[in-house]
Design a protein around this motif. Sequence first.
Motif, PDB file in Angstrom:
ATOM      1  N   LEU A 175      -6.383   2.260  11.299  1.00  0.00           N
ATOM      2  CA  LEU A 175      -5.601   2.393  10.435  1.00  0.00           C
ATOM      3  C   LEU A 175      -4.096   2.018  10.541  1.00  0.00           C
ATOM      4  O   LEU A 175      -3.243   2.330  10.872  1.00  0.00           O
ATOM      5  CB  LEU A 175      -5.521   4.032  10.510  1.00  0.00           C
ATOM      6  N   THR A 176      -4.040   0.160   9.388  1.00  0.00           N
ATOM      7  CA  THR A 176      -3.036  -0.057   9.688  1.00  0.00           C
ATOM      8  C   THR A 176      -2.645   0.484   8.315  1.00  0.00           C
ATOM      9  O   THR A 176      -3.339   0.464   7.278  1.00  0.00           O
ATOM     10  CB  THR A 176      -3.167  -1.285   9.929  1.00  0.00           C
ATOM     11  N   PRO A 177      -1.862   0.070   7.881  1.00  0.00           N
ATOM     12  CA  PRO A 177      -0.569  -0.335   6.429  1.00  0.00           C
ATOM     13  C   PRO A 177      -1.690  -0.847   5.859  1.00  0.00           C
ATOM     14  O   PRO A 177      -1.902  -0.178   3.854  1.00  0.00           O
ATOM     15  CB  PRO A 177       0.313  -0.808   6.055  1.00  0.00           C
ATOM     16  N   ALA A 178      -2.249  -2.192   5.999  1.00  0.00           N
ATOM     17  CA  ALA A 178      -2.811  -3.003   5.112  1.00  0.00           C
ATOM     18  C   ALA A 178      -4.692  -2.072   4.267  1.00  0.00           C
ATOM     19  O   ALA A 178      -4.881  -1.520   3.280  1.00  0.00           O
ATOM     20  CB  ALA A 178      -3.851  -3.945   6.043  1.00  0.00           C
ATOM     21  N   THR A 179      -4.804  -1.010   5.924  1.00  0.00           N
ATOM     22  CA  THR A 179      -6.152  -0.721   5.158  1.00  0.00           C
ATOM     23  C   THR A 179      -5.447   1.083   4.968  1.00  0.00           C
ATOM     24  O   THR A 179      -6.657   1.382   4.026  1.00  0.00           O
ATOM     25  CB  THR A 179      -6.916  -0.088   6.750  1.00  0.00           C
ATOM     26  N   ILE A 180      -4.792   1.971   5.251  1.00  0.00           N
ATOM     27  CA  ILE A 180      -4.833   2.640   4.549  1.00  0.00           C
ATOM     28  C   ILE A 180      -4.014   2.172   2.824  1.00  0.00           C
ATOM     29  O   ILE A 180      -5.106   3.376   1.565  1.00  0.00           O
ATOM     30  CB  ILE A 180      -2.931   3.567   4.606  1.00  0.00           C
ATOM     31  N   LEU A 181      -3.650   1.230   2.396  1.00  0.00           N
ATOM     32  CA  LEU A 181      -2.875   0.499   0.889  1.00  0.00           C
ATOM     33  C   LEU A 181      -4.817  -0.104   0.715  1.00  0.00           C
ATOM     34  O   LEU A 181      -4.682   0.022  -0.670  1.00  0.00           O
ATOM     35  CB  LEU A 181      -2.608  -0.804   1.734  1.00  0.00           C
ATOM     36  N   ALA A 182      -5.473  -0.371   1.018  1.00  0.00           N
ATOM     37  CA  ALA A 182      -7.158  -0.910   0.175  1.00  0.00           C
ATOM     38  C   ALA A 182      -7.612   0.695   0.283  1.00  0.00           C
ATOM     39  O   ALA A 182      -7.796   1.139  -0.555  1.00  0.00           O
ATOM     40  CB  ALA A 182      -7.733  -1.594   1.544  1.00  0.00           C
ATOM     41  N   ALA A 183      -7.535   1.948   0.787  1.00  0.00           N
ATOM     42  CA  ALA A 183      -8.378   2.919   0.411  1.00  0.00           C
ATOM     43  C   ALA A 183      -7.518   3.857  -1.117  1.00  0.00           C
ATOM     44  O   ALA A 183      -8.428   4.197  -1.579  1.00  0.00           O
ATOM     45  CB  ALA A 183      -8.357   3.813   1.805  1.00  0.00           C
ATOM     46  N   ALA A 184      -6.261   3.564  -0.534  1.00  0.00           N
ATOM     47  CA  ALA A 184      -5.619   3.860  -1.488  1.00  0.00           C
ATOM     48  C   ALA A 184      -5.632   3.544  -3.559  1.00  0.00           C
ATOM     49  O   ALA A 184      -5.581   3.940  -4.164  1.00  0.00           O
ATOM     50  CB  ALA A 184      -3.479   3.770  -1.277  1.00  0.00           C
ATOM     51  N   ALA A 185      -6.140   1.652  -3.158  1.00  0.00           N
ATOM     52  CA  ALA A 185      -6.248   0.902  -3.719  1.00  0.00           C
ATOM     53  C   ALA A 185      -7.421   1.354  -4.521  1.00  0.00           C
ATOM     54  O   ALA A 185      -7.780   1.382  -6.040  1.00  0.00           O
ATOM     55  CB  ALA A 185      -6.387  -0.685  -3.427  1.00  0.00           C
ATOM     56  N   MET A 186      -8.148   1.904  -4.003  1.00  0.00           N
ATOM     57  CA  MET A 186      -9.383   1.991  -3.952  1.00  0.00           C
ATOM     58  C   MET A 186      -9.528   3.497  -5.365  1.00  0.00           C
ATOM     59  O   MET A 186     -10.446   4.075  -6.022  1.00  0.00           O
ATOM     60  CB  MET A 186     -10.952   2.151  -3.171  1.00  0.00           C
ATOM     61  N   LEU A 187      -8.878   4.351  -4.186  1.00  0.00           N
ATOM     62  CA  LEU A 187      -8.901   6.115  -5.322  1.00  0.00           C
ATOM     63  C   LEU A 187      -8.000   5.597  -6.645  1.00  0.00           C
ATOM     64  O   LEU A 187      -8.568   6.249  -7.393  1.00  0.00           O
ATOM     65  CB  LEU A 187      -8.157   6.575  -4.194  1.00  0.00           C
ATOM     66  N   SER A 188      -6.700   4.814  -6.276  1.00  0.00           N
ATOM     67  CA  SER A 188      -6.585   4.502  -7.825  1.00  0.00           C
ATOM     68  C   SER A 188      -7.138   3.958  -9.199  1.00  0.00           C
ATOM     69  O   SER A 188      -7.605   4.384  -9.876  1.00  0.00           O
ATOM     70  CB  SER A 188      -5.422   3.707  -7.951  1.00  0.00           C
ATOM     71  N   ALA A 189      -8.564   2.813  -8.388  1.00  0.00           N
ATOM     72  CA  ALA A 189      -9.515   2.288  -9.205  1.00  0.00           C
ATOM     73  C   ALA A 189     -10.327   3.625 -10.131  1.00  0.00           C
ATOM     74  O   ALA A 189     -10.470   3.010 -11.294  1.00  0.00           O
ATOM     75  CB  ALA A 189     -10.119   1.354  -8.590  1.00  0.00           C
TER      76      ALA A 189
END
Length: 295
Positions: free
Chosen positions: A142-156
């Motif tokens: 759970l790096t900042p990159a993976t958390i940001l990626a998951a947030a991007a998916m939910l935003s999508a």
Amino acid sequence: MTNSTALLLLPLGAIFGSSFLFMRVAAPELGPIAVAEGRVGVAALALALAVGPRDLRVLATEWRGYLVLGLFNVAIPFALISFAEVTISASLAALLNATVPMFAVIVGAIWLRQRLTAKRLTAVVTGLVGVGVLVGWSPIELTPATILAAAAMLSATASYAIGLTYARRRFAGVPPVHSAAGQTMAATVILAPLALLTLPSAPPSLEAAASVLTLGLLCTAFAWPLLFRLLGAFGPTAASTVTFLAPVFGVTWGALFLAEPLGPEMLVGGAVIAVSLLLIFDIRLPGQRQVTAAR
């Protein structure tokens, strides 16, 4: 729903599920904006040819509406999902994408003032628990990159919910191929400036180019009008079926072609999200009296 319709929904779910595979192949090499622009550009060209010059002039009269639809239903989610798949697996992206109906409940309650029943509220909470299991229990760090990626998916998925709600209000009764053509052409225009600024420095590999071409032709230009046509003919039951099928195929294609592991977090998290979808669509299990779908 007839047996022939059910047979059509199975390959449709397989096609939508495969989009996560192709984005995972292309996005790390080309970048998310280039992939999104290539996908919508190819789809827009194919759909414009299918619609023809006369109907294109009709679509042009609704350009403001299609800009809104293209932004929320195409440009934002395509770019965000491609961005997420630079970091996370196609399987995880496919499962997170299954939260679209959960966000549709939230959008409907806020925008359309639809009553948020106890069952739907439970469905939203259950879906959030499923997301927590998928992301929190995942073996990826759970790096900042993976958390940001998951947030991007939910935003999508939230953007999809806004776009679909807008489409139901603004473009009800519009021929499916027209809606698909209008929104993809609008999204092509919206994404073009960012795509020009983020062009890859090297020509794409054959694998990446073929993935973008397949995304545009098969997963967008072909699949979307077919889905809209089925929805118009058979109602929301078709939508609920595709919502269940696409993540299953997304995980399957990721495991088969990208050797992505199928860990316990995907089985448990996917099952929890499936329960959320059952509640949202009010689909009763075999042996119960009635099968209905969310309005």
